[in-house]
Design a protein around this motif. Structure first.
Motif, PDB file in Angstrom:
ATOM      1  N   ASN A   1       2.670   4.307   3.724  1.00  0.00           N
ATOM      2  CA  ASN A   1       1.379   4.958   3.948  1.00  0.00           C
ATOM      3  C   ASN A   1       0.308   4.430   2.998  1.00  0.00           C
ATOM      4  O   ASN A   1      -0.860   4.281   3.391  1.00  0.00           O
ATOM      5  N   LEU A   2       0.684   4.119   1.758  1.00  0.00           N
ATOM      6  CA  LEU A   2      -0.278   3.555   0.813  1.00  0.00           C
ATOM      7  C   LEU A   2      -0.729   2.174   1.264  1.00  0.00           C
ATOM      8  O   LEU A   2      -1.918   1.839   1.172  1.00  0.00           O
TER       9      LEU A   2
ATOM     10  N   ASP B   1      -4.522   0.956   2.211  1.00  0.00           N
ATOM     11  CA  ASP B   1      -5.113  -0.250   1.619  1.00  0.00           C
ATOM     12  C   ASP B   1      -5.593  -1.215   2.691  1.00  0.00           C
ATOM     13  O   ASP B   1      -6.633  -1.862   2.535  1.00  0.00           O
ATOM     14  N   LEU B   2      -4.839  -1.335   3.775  1.00  0.00           N
ATOM     15  CA  LEU B   2      -5.250  -2.243   4.854  1.00  0.00           C
ATOM     16  C   LEU B   2      -6.535  -1.757   5.526  1.00  0.00           C
ATOM     17  O   LEU B   2      -7.383  -2.579   5.910  1.00  0.00           O
TER      18      LEU B   2
ATOM     19  N   TYR C   1     -14.913  -9.836  -3.643  1.00  0.00           N
ATOM     20  CA  TYR C   1     -14.317  -9.449  -2.367  1.00  0.00           C
ATOM     21  C   TYR C   1     -13.427 -10.513  -1.746  1.00  0.00           C
ATOM     22  O   TYR C   1     -12.409 -10.169  -1.141  1.00  0.00           O
ATOM     23  N   ILE C   2     -13.793 -11.769  -1.868  1.00  0.00           N
ATOM     24  CA  ILE C   2     -12.979 -12.810  -1.222  1.00  0.00           C
ATOM     25  C   ILE C   2     -11.566 -12.853  -1.808  1.00  0.00           C
ATOM     26  O   ILE C   2     -10.579 -12.807  -1.056  1.00  0.00           O
ATOM     27  N   PRO C   3     -11.386 -12.921  -3.152  1.00  0.00           N
ATOM     28  CA  PRO C   3     -10.010 -12.886  -3.681  1.00  0.00           C
ATOM     29  C   PRO C   3      -9.291 -11.572  -3.370  1.00  0.00           C
ATOM     30  O   PRO C   3      -8.096 -11.584  -3.048  1.00  0.00           O
ATOM     31  N   ILE C   4     -10.005 -10.433  -3.485  1.00  0.00           N
ATOM     32  CA  ILE C   4      -9.371  -9.144  -3.194  1.00  0.00           C
ATOM     33  C   ILE C   4      -8.909  -9.090  -1.743  1.00  0.00           C
ATOM     34  O   ILE C   4      -7.799  -8.633  -1.450  1.00  0.00           O
ATOM     35  N   PHE C   5      -9.753  -9.585  -0.832  1.00  0.00           N
ATOM     36  CA  PHE C   5      -9.404  -9.546   0.588  1.00  0.00           C
ATOM     37  C   PHE C   5      -8.185 -10.412   0.875  1.00  0.00           C
ATOM     38  O   PHE C   5      -7.237  -9.967   1.541  1.00  0.00           O
ATOM     39  N   VAL C   6      -8.185 -11.645   0.369  1.00  0.00           N
ATOM     40  CA  VAL C   6      -7.088 -12.573   0.660  1.00  0.00           C
ATOM     41  C   VAL C   6      -5.792 -12.094   0.022  1.00  0.00           C
ATOM     42  O   VAL C   6      -4.748 -11.966   0.687  1.00  0.00           O
ATOM     43  N   VAL C   7      -5.829 -11.827  -1.295  1.00  0.00           N
ATOM     44  CA  VAL C   7      -4.613 -11.411  -2.013  1.00  0.00           C
ATOM     45  C   VAL C   7      -4.129 -10.058  -1.507  1.00  0.00           C
ATOM     46  O   VAL C   7      -2.925  -9.863  -1.264  1.00  0.00           O
ATOM     47  N   GLY C   8      -5.041  -9.107  -1.343  1.00  0.00           N
ATOM     48  CA  GLY C   8      -4.649  -7.779  -0.883  1.00  0.00           C
ATOM     49  C   GLY C   8      -4.047  -7.797   0.503  1.00  0.00           C
ATOM     50  O   GLY C   8      -3.077  -7.086   0.777  1.00  0.00           O
ATOM     51  N   LEU C   9      -4.616  -8.614   1.396  1.00  0.00           N
ATOM     52  CA  LEU C   9      -4.086  -8.692   2.760  1.00  0.00           C
ATOM     53  C   LEU C   9      -2.664  -9.233   2.751  1.00  0.00           C
ATOM     54  O   LEU C   9      -1.772  -8.687   3.424  1.00  0.00           O
ATOM     55  N   ILE C  10      -2.437 -10.274   1.978  1.00  0.00           N
ATOM     56  CA  ILE C  10      -1.086 -10.867   1.898  1.00  0.00           C
ATOM     57  C   ILE C  10      -0.089  -9.864   1.323  1.00  0.00           C
ATOM     58  O   ILE C  10       1.008  -9.659   1.867  1.00  0.00           O
TER      59      ILE C  10
ATOM     60  N   ALA D   1       2.904  -8.044   3.431  1.00  0.00           N
ATOM     61  CA  ALA D   1       4.267  -8.305   2.951  1.00  0.00           C
ATOM     62  C   ALA D   1       4.984  -6.995   2.629  1.00  0.00           C
ATOM     63  O   ALA D   1       6.182  -6.841   2.922  1.00  0.00           O
ATOM     64  N   ALA D   2       4.256  -6.033   2.047  1.00  0.00           N
ATOM     65  CA  ALA D   2       4.868  -4.737   1.737  1.00  0.00           C
ATOM     66  C   ALA D   2       5.304  -4.016   3.003  1.00  0.00           C
ATOM     67  O   ALA D   2       6.406  -3.442   3.058  1.00  0.00           O
ATOM     68  N   LEU D   3       4.481  -4.050   4.037  1.00  0.00           N
ATOM     69  CA  LEU D   3       4.857  -3.402   5.292  1.00  0.00           C
ATOM     70  C   LEU D   3       6.067  -4.070   5.923  1.00  0.00           C
ATOM     71  O   LEU D   3       6.949  -3.401   6.487  1.00  0.00           O
ATOM     72  N   VAL D   4       6.121  -5.400   5.840  1.00  0.00           N
ATOM     73  CA  VAL D   4       7.279  -6.129   6.381  1.00  0.00           C
ATOM     74  C   VAL D   4       8.546  -5.721   5.651  1.00  0.00           C
ATOM     75  O   VAL D   4       9.595  -5.470   6.264  1.00  0.00           O
ATOM     76  N   VAL D   5       8.461  -5.633   4.309  1.00  0.00           N
ATOM     77  CA  VAL D   5       9.643  -5.284   3.511  1.00  0.00           C
ATOM     78  C   VAL D   5      10.062  -3.837   3.763  1.00  0.00           C
ATOM     79  O   VAL D   5      11.227  -3.553   4.067  1.00  0.00           O
TER      80      VAL D   5
END
Length: 332
Positions: free
Chosen positions: A71-72, A76-77, A37-46, A50-54
């Protein structure tokens, strides 16, 4: 003084053995959940931020693909923001007053999972229409239609997941582990069959069939342009983001359903299946990171489309300019 029968002694020994087996599973999962969960949370959040910003900020023109990706990323968030609560619930018991909060968190967790499944399915169908039926696509595809489809998905998932999840939690007094120890209500055959069929099997069939037909159509057309190569990569990344995380988890849910139906009686088997379903559910969260492949190829496709559009305009201008130059030369 009452004497215990041989059957009572054997039952107590089996109960003690089962308790030890499940305690071992709980100990293993306390470590594995942190590892997952820790790597998934950190990497997924970033990646999803970033996808929403783009897609929301940098790409001004909203296409069908970018709307689906927004929407995807939101789905995920939702899933990612529940993970800290899930990690805490594994290692700590919650008081009885937190039952309603737990039901809300569990509902949002499964909301993110099945919302992602249906958005990925919609992306596959959208690609299939655009590539396999290009003439109908002009009438069927548009940003407005895509927005309506996404709203319907949000409403459909809300109406099907949250009311069901609300009844999963035992309403007993005392402390409990959230995301664990679902009531017998949650393992009834109609619920599990609906989850398996409508939550996974049908969307999986749609995604696989659409993907196979799209790849076959592109191969038959003989196109090797950057857009077609990017499209094939999107198809493969969508398949990977769908099948890798969700196939093991739904197989595990089905096996755990069989346990509740009495198909397995051995304590060791039950403990192993409990370990399998918990690991599979941990791995299902990796979809938050795998979806980043779709984000990358969609953004790459948008850039290629813009580049090809500019090149087509320039190529149209060049003949016009050369024609006007020739006309000036003839007139002189």
């Amino acid at each position: 003084m009452l004497m215990m029968s041989q059957t009572d002694i054997m039952t107590n020994n089996m109960t003690d053995s089962c308790t030890e087996d499940f305690k071992h599973v709980d100990g293993v999962m306390k470590v594995l959940e942190l590892v997952f969960y820790i790597p998934i949370f950190v990497v997924g959040l970033i990646l999803n931020i970033a996808a929403l910003v783009v897609f929301c900020g940098l790409l001004r023109k909203k296409t069908e693909s970018t709307i689906y990706m927004i929407n995807l990323a939101l789905m995920d968030l939702i899933l990612l923001l529940i993970l800290p609560f899930k990690m805490h619930a594994t290692n700590h018991e919650w008081p009885a007053s937190f039952h309603e909060l737990c039901s809300i968190l569990e509902g949002l967790y499964f909301y993110g999972i099945y919302g992602s499944i249906y958005i990925i399915m919609c992306i596959a169908v959208d690609r299939w229409v655009a590539i396999c039926h290009p003439f109908k696509a002009k009438q069927l595809r548009s940003p407005r239609v895509t927005m309506v489809i996404c709203v319907v998905v949000w409403m459909l998932v809300s109406g099907s997941v949250i009311p069901v999840i609300w009844n999963f939690r035992n309403t007993k007094n005392g402390t409990f582990h959230c995301f664990h120890q679902f009531s017998a209500e949650g393992w009834k055959p109609p619920i599990i069959i609906s989850v398996q069929v409508f939550g996974f099997v049908l969307p999986a069939l749609v995604v696989v069939l659409c993907s196979v037909q799209i790849i076959w159509t592109l191969q038959q057309s003989g196109q090797h342009s950057p857009q077609s190569r990017a499209c094939v990569k999107i198809i493969y990344s969508g398949l990977c983001a769908f099948l890798v995380p969700f196939t093991p988890s739904h197989l595990a849910i089905f096996l755990q359903f069989l346990v509740h139906q009495g198909a397995f009686q051995d304590c060791g088997t039950k403990a192993n299946l409990s370990l399998f379903i918990q690991i599979a559910m941990c791995l299902s969260n990796i979809t938050c990171c795998l979806d980043a492949m779709c984000y990358y190829f969609i953004a790459h496709e948008v850039r290629n489309t813009r580049h090809s559009f500019r090149m087509s305009i320039m190529s149209q201008r060049r003949p016009t300019n050369s024609t006007s130059e020739r006309e000036r030369g003839e007139s002189s």
